[in-house]
Design a protein around this motif. Structure first.
Motif, PDB file in Angstrom:
ATOM      1  N   ASP A  17      -4.653  -7.371  -9.817  1.00 30.77           N
ATOM      2  CA  ASP A  17      -4.062  -7.463  -8.479  1.00 30.77           C
ATOM      3  C   ASP A  17      -5.017  -6.836  -7.455  1.00 30.77           C
ATOM      4  O   ASP A  17      -4.639  -5.935  -6.693  1.00 30.77           O
ATOM      5  N   TYR A  77      -5.085  -3.132  -7.729  1.00 30.09           N
ATOM      6  CA  TYR A  77      -3.828  -2.380  -7.596  1.00 30.09           C
ATOM      7  C   TYR A  77      -3.040  -2.266  -8.906  1.00 30.09           C
ATOM      8  O   TYR A  77      -1.862  -1.930  -8.876  1.00 30.09           O
ATOM      9  N   HIS A 121       3.139   2.170  -9.661  1.00 34.14           N
ATOM     10  CA  HIS A 121       3.058   1.539 -10.987  1.00 34.14           C
ATOM     11  C   HIS A 121       1.711   1.808 -11.636  1.00 34.14           C
ATOM     12  O   HIS A 121       0.775   2.227 -10.973  1.00 34.14           O
ATOM     13  N   PHE A 154       6.822 -10.926  -4.639  1.00 33.10           N
ATOM     14  CA  PHE A 154       6.004 -12.138  -4.815  1.00 33.10           C
ATOM     15  C   PHE A 154       6.900 -13.259  -5.357  1.00 33.10           C
ATOM     16  O   PHE A 154       6.827 -13.578  -6.556  1.00 33.10           O
ATOM     17  N   PHE A 157       6.121  -5.738  -8.791  1.00 35.14           N
ATOM     18  CA  PHE A 157       5.010  -6.557  -8.301  1.00 35.14           C
ATOM     19  C   PHE A 157       4.661  -7.582  -9.392  1.00 35.14           C
ATOM     20  O   PHE A 157       5.522  -8.340  -9.805  1.00 35.14           O
ATOM     21  N   ARG A 172      -4.532   6.548   0.833  1.00 38.09           N
ATOM     22  CA  ARG A 172      -3.570   5.521   1.241  1.00 38.09           C
ATOM     23  C   ARG A 172      -2.539   5.422   0.120  1.00 38.09           C
ATOM     24  O   ARG A 172      -2.869   4.995  -0.988  1.00 38.09           O
ATOM     25  N   ASP A 195      -0.188   3.709  -1.710  1.00 32.96           N
ATOM     26  CA  ASP A 195       0.143   2.291  -1.828  1.00 32.96           C
ATOM     27  C   ASP A 195       1.640   2.094  -2.075  1.00 32.96           C
ATOM     28  O   ASP A 195       2.252   2.827  -2.862  1.00 32.96           O
ATOM     29  N   GLU A 210       1.486   3.452   3.151  1.00 32.95           N
ATOM     30  CA  GLU A 210       1.500   1.991   3.334  1.00 32.95           C
ATOM     31  C   GLU A 210       2.966   1.547   3.360  1.00 32.95           C
ATOM     32  O   GLU A 210       3.598   1.396   2.323  1.00 32.95           O
ATOM     33  N   HIS A 255      -6.529  -6.614   3.748  1.00 34.39           N
ATOM     34  CA  HIS A 255      -6.733  -7.396   2.527  1.00 34.39           C
ATOM     35  C   HIS A 255      -5.493  -8.204   2.149  1.00 34.39           C
ATOM     36  O   HIS A 255      -5.557  -9.088   1.312  1.00 34.39           O
ATOM     37  N   ASP A 256      -4.334  -7.866   2.749  1.00 30.99           N
ATOM     38  CA  ASP A 256      -3.099  -8.564   2.387  1.00 30.99           C
ATOM     39  C   ASP A 256      -2.809  -9.715   3.344  1.00 30.99           C
ATOM     40  O   ASP A 256      -3.451  -9.866   4.382  1.00 30.99           O
ATOM     41  N   ARG A 314      -4.680 -14.625  -1.145  1.00 31.97           N
ATOM     42  CA  ARG A 314      -5.223 -13.491  -0.384  1.00 31.97           C
ATOM     43  C   ARG A 314      -6.737 -13.386  -0.572  1.00 31.97           C
ATOM     44  O   ARG A 314      -7.433 -12.802   0.251  1.00 31.97           O
TER      45      ARG A 314
HETATM   46  C1  GLC Z   1       0.202  -3.032  -1.775  1.00 31.95           C
HETATM   47  C2  GLC Z   1      -1.165  -3.654  -1.656  1.00 31.95           C
HETATM   48  C3  GLC Z   1      -1.137  -5.029  -2.240  1.00 31.95           C
HETATM   49  C4  GLC Z   1      -0.691  -4.956  -3.670  1.00 31.95           C
HETATM   50  C5  GLC Z   1       0.626  -4.190  -3.811  1.00 31.95           C
HETATM   51  C6  GLC Z   1       0.916  -3.830  -5.239  1.00 31.95           C
HETATM   52  O1  GLC Z   1       1.133  -3.666  -0.993  1.00 31.95           O
HETATM   53  O2  GLC Z   1      -1.579  -3.662  -0.319  1.00 31.95           O
HETATM   54  O3  GLC Z   1      -2.396  -5.638  -2.140  1.00 31.95           O
HETATM   55  O4  GLC Z   1      -0.528  -6.249  -4.172  1.00 31.95           O
HETATM   56  O5  GLC Z   1       0.600  -2.973  -3.099  1.00 31.95           O
HETATM   57  O6  GLC Z   1       0.176  -2.717  -5.650  1.00 31.95           O
END
Ligand code: GLC
Length: 624
Positions: free
Chosen positions: A120, A123, A163, A205, A227, A261, A263, A305, A372-373, A503
């Motif tokens: 991911d 991530y 996670h 998603f 996710f 950051r 996440d 975030e 990036h998103d 993305r």
């Molecule tokens: C955050 C990241 C994203 C990622 C998600 C899961 O939202 O910006 O890119 O897919 O976390 O870790």
């Protein structure tokens, strides 16, 4: 050593009561709390002397009311290590370019160990203490951070705490049936509880990874995966999870990271019968993390975030007495900006900025056009309804607009998670492609006669958007490549690991040939890069751009023209931004003196100011 201990004790003393209170409230486990404090001390004592000095200076500045991140001198850039320079060492070799871009906050996108095809974009971390082999080593990271510091650059990284990857050691042991490790995640032997969760938990998603659970046939259990199926949600009800993740955080802080950051922070606490977002316990955890940082490494910052509407974002700052994150993303403003591009109607953006301006000036936002998103269309639809925009129809329009299929648009990009149930789709693409530079350059190659005006217009839009973004309070963040108008990269469609995730269209390799074209003053790259550089200089050298300046929106009498005023210690600047492809006039009359255009040097009255198509002005009130 004795002195160092005293400092640690002083900081611990300051927070110990509250930290213990919150910890016991969540975990009621005194021995785990003692372990946490012991390990904090250990991390503190292991912290490099240079970093401890840095902490000391920053702590003193913050106590004196001039925290280092609240000025007007920071400019960020986010980049992928591999795309930008191959490895961490490569990034270090390219620091001269970072400096040429005037960047002093470098956000290195996830670089910790992940598994190919199940990452991911980094991530899904499988080891929080190891750098991805292709990118380098932990020593390279510490070396890079040190060199950055010597060159006045701060380093930011992602801390993915919601996670782990399914390949993380804990996950592997859980999969092997070790109860202690299973209790670090959410395991269910049948679908009863997962089903109950699914009734209240939305999907992140919906097309690429539907549902919030994954069935593991080998052990006959479901595991919670908000996710992707290979990202297993951590169970923060287990104090072992919290402690270990805090140790990972402090370990990384000790490598020289300045900004973390956090996440997906709203997701970290799960409770049946709730949406599992923004729960009270999330704030307890972030508050504890803030105190832990202030005790061990007070020079570092937490950046949350929180990709949500302003009412949900602001609580992550905490309160004045009990702060949580130091900084948050100005996410709704970003989405609203692109809505404004598509509609040429600034009314919603003005309202959004009014909301932000009404927040305490202590709040520091990170402003950005692209990251990036994907861009999600989380707009204020109640307000839009009063303007005659109906939610579903408007989302359809935005989809079509950015695909270049409606509303005089030359945007290029792709949809993301086009949800068959709700009809919602998010959007992916680089700033330059969304502004029409890609389409115009293509027509130029195909020999279209109108191309030069089209390119000029697309460049004007791109530059105006940056000018507006730089005008906001907080820290502007460039998405790497945007400074040279980098276009979409379609090669991800050929990569089996990436093809399902659009993305990657805006996660292309850095185009160093585009950087070479900066030698040609007439190139698209130069026209964008050097105008941004000029704006960055204005921002950096004028105190009126500090975070705690007075900021307000200005009525311009034209729905396509946004006006923003800033005032600090008697200095005043008004920014005017034309979001339309036609020339416009800002119908304003500020009669408090003459104004000077900070870009052109032109002196003028601020009365009925003319703006070219997608033009802008920074007008500063003259001193005399
Ligand atoms: C955050 C990241 C994203 C990622 C998600 C899961 O939202 O910006 O890119 O897919 O976390 O870790």
């Amino acid at each position: 050593m004795w002195e160092a201990r005293t400092l640690f004790d002083r900081r611990l003393q300051k927070h110990r009561y509250e930290l213990r209170w919150l910890y016991m409230e969540l975990y009621d486990n005194g021995s785990m709390f003692t372990e946490l404090c012991d390990r904090m001390e250990q991390f503190y004592l292991e912290r490099d002397a240079k970093l401890r000095d840095r902490d000391h200076v920053r702590e003193a500045e913050a106590e004196a009311g001039s925290a280092w991140y609240k000025g007007n001198d920071l400019l960020g850039m986010m980049l992928y290590v591999d795309n930008f320079a191959g490895t961490l060492k490569g990034v270090e070799e390219r620091l001269d370019y970072i400096q040429k871009c005037n960047v002093n906050v470098l956000h290195l996108m996830p670089f910790l160990k992940t598994e190919k095809g199940k990452s991911d974009g980094g991530y899904a971390v499988s080891d929080f203490r190891r750098v991805n082999d292709e990118l380098g080593t932990m020593e390279d990271l510490a070396h890079l951070a040190n060199t950055c510091h010597e060159n006045g650059i701060n380093v930011c990284m992602d801390f993915v705490m919601n996670h782990t990857s399914e390949c993380h050691e804990w996950a592997r042991r859980a999969r092997a049936g070790e109860g202690e490790y299973m209790s670090r995640y959410f395991f269910y032997e049948n679908e009863t509880i997962p089903r109950q969760f699914e009734q209240t938990v939305p999907q992140v998603f919906p097309t690429t990874a539907p549902g919030n659970f994954t069935w593991l046939p080998q052990i006959g259990h479901y595991v919670m995966t908000t996710f992707y199926p290979y990202q297993w949600d951590l169970n923060y009800r287990n104090p072992r999870v919290f402690n270990e993740m805090m140790y990972n955080f402090l370990y990384l802080a000790n490598q020289g990271i300045d900004i973390f950051r956090i996440d997906a922070v709203p997701y970290i606490w799960k409770e049946l019968g709730t949406p599992c977002r923004n729960l009270r316990q999330v704030h307890t955890i972030v508050r504890m993390m803030r105190m832990i940082a202030e005790i061990v490494c007070p020079g570092i910052l937490l950046l949350g975030e929180v990709v949500m509407e302003p009412e949900k974002v602001a609580p992550y700052f905490g309160t004045i007495e009990k702060p949580e994150c130091h900084m948050l993303y100005n996410v709704t403003t970003m989405a609203t900006t692109w809505h404004t591009v598509a509609t040429r109607d600034v009314r919603l953006l003005k309202k959004q900025l009014d909301t932000i301006c009404a927040l305490p000036k202590d709040y520091v936002f990170l402003n950005y056009l692209r990251c990036h998103d994907d861009i999600g269309w989380g707009l204020d639809y109640d307000f839009l309804a009063r303007q005659g925009f109906e939610e579903c129809a408007h989302k359809q329009y935005l989809k079509a607009y950015f695909l270049g299929k409606a509303g005089n648009s030359s945007s290029r990009g792709e949809l993301y998670n086009d949800d068959p149930v709700t009809g919602d789709a998010r959007f992916c693409g680089t700033t330059a492609s969304m502004c029409g530079i890609e389409a115009a350059e293509r027509r130029l190659r195909e020999g279209c006669p109108k191309e030069e005006t089209e390119i000029a217009q697309a460049i004007s839009l791109d530059v105006m958007l940056h000018a507006y973004m730089f005008f906001l309070s907080g820290i502007p963040i460039l998405y790497s490549g945007d400074e040279v108008a980098q276009k979409n990269d379609y090669s991800y469609r050929e990569d089996p690991w990436k093809m399902d995730d659009s993305r990657y269209i805006h996660r292309g390799r850095m185009d160093w040939e585009a950087v070479e074209r900066l030698k040609d003053a007439d190139s698209t790259e130069s026209r964008v890069f050097y105008t941004l550089a000029r704006l960055e200089e204005i921002r950096r050298t004028s105190k009126v751009f500090v975070t705690n300046a007075d900021v307000w929106t200005v009525e311009t009498g034209d729905d396509s023209v946004l006006g923003i005023g800033r005032c600090f210690e008697g200095e005043k600047v008004v920014g005017l931004f034309n979001f339309c492809e036609n020339d416009k006039t800002a119908w304003i009359s500020e009669t408090d003196g003459m104004y000077e255009d900070l870009l052109s040097g032109e002196r003028m009255q601020m009365v009925n100011v003319k703006l070219p198509a997608y033009g802008f002005r920074y007008l500063q009130r003259c001193a005399c």
